[in-house]
Design a protein around this motif. Structure first.
Motif, short mmCIF file in Angstrom:
data_model
loop_
_atom_site.label_atom_id
_atom_site.label_comp_id
_atom_site.label_asym_id
_atom_site.label_seq_id
_atom_site.Cartn_x
_atom_site.Cartn_y
_atom_site.Cartn_z
N MET A 151 14.78 -36.08 -19.13
CA MET A 151 15.69 -36.63 -18.12
C MET A 151 15.28 -36.12 -16.75
N THR A 152 15.20 -37.03 -15.81
CA THR A 152 14.76 -36.66 -14.46
C THR A 152 15.91 -36.84 -13.47
N GLN B 273 15.99 -41.32 -18.42
CA GLN B 273 16.28 -40.41 -19.52
C GLN B 273 15.03 -39.79 -20.12
#
Ligand SMILES: [Fe+2]
Length: 133
Positions: A1-2, A24
């Motif tokens: 996840m970023t 995600q």
């Protein structure tokens, strides 16, 4: 996840990417997860890396036109094997400006905006990502 505006680096090939839209998934390069670059401002070497934000002189109409961002209270080296790759300014309205540098350049840049500047980041090719206080 970023998360938006995170910087990731591949420690194998050297690719560096910035997240423009969070997702995600895990960012993969050369077959392994890319390393999240943490924004530093208190670590060893801070005097040569933490961006310093200075107001540019007002114009004749007395409107604040922007800022000068210098890298380090002690000027960072700009040598072939050790230099600041880019400087980024972040304004209150969400606008981001970026100046790419090369060895031999001065480690600073002017950015013109009439919005309040809320932060700055810089990336050293050896010492990574730094953020203003
Ligand atoms: Fe450095």
């Amino acid at each position: 996840m970023t998360a938006l505006n995170q910087i990731y680096k591949c420690n194998i090939c050297g690719n560096i990417v910035e997240v423009l839209h969070a997702g995600q998934g895990t960012l993969i390069c050369c077959g392994q997860p890319m390393e999240l670059q943490q924004e530093k401002n208190k670590d060893e070497g801070l005097e040569k890396h933490v961006p310093i934000i200075e107001d540019l002189p007002s114009t004749s109409c007395e409107v604040k036109d922007g800022v000068k961002i210098k890298i380090g209270s002690v000027e960072h080296p700009m040598e072939d094997n050790h230099y600041i790759e880019w400087i980024e300014v972040i304004a209150q309205d969400g606008k981001i400006g970026k100046k790419f540098l090369k060895p031999g350049d001065k480690p600073e840049s002017d950015f013109y905006t009439r919005k309040q500047v809320v932060g700055a980041r810089a990336y050293c090719n050896i010492h990574g990502l730094w953020k203003s206080n």
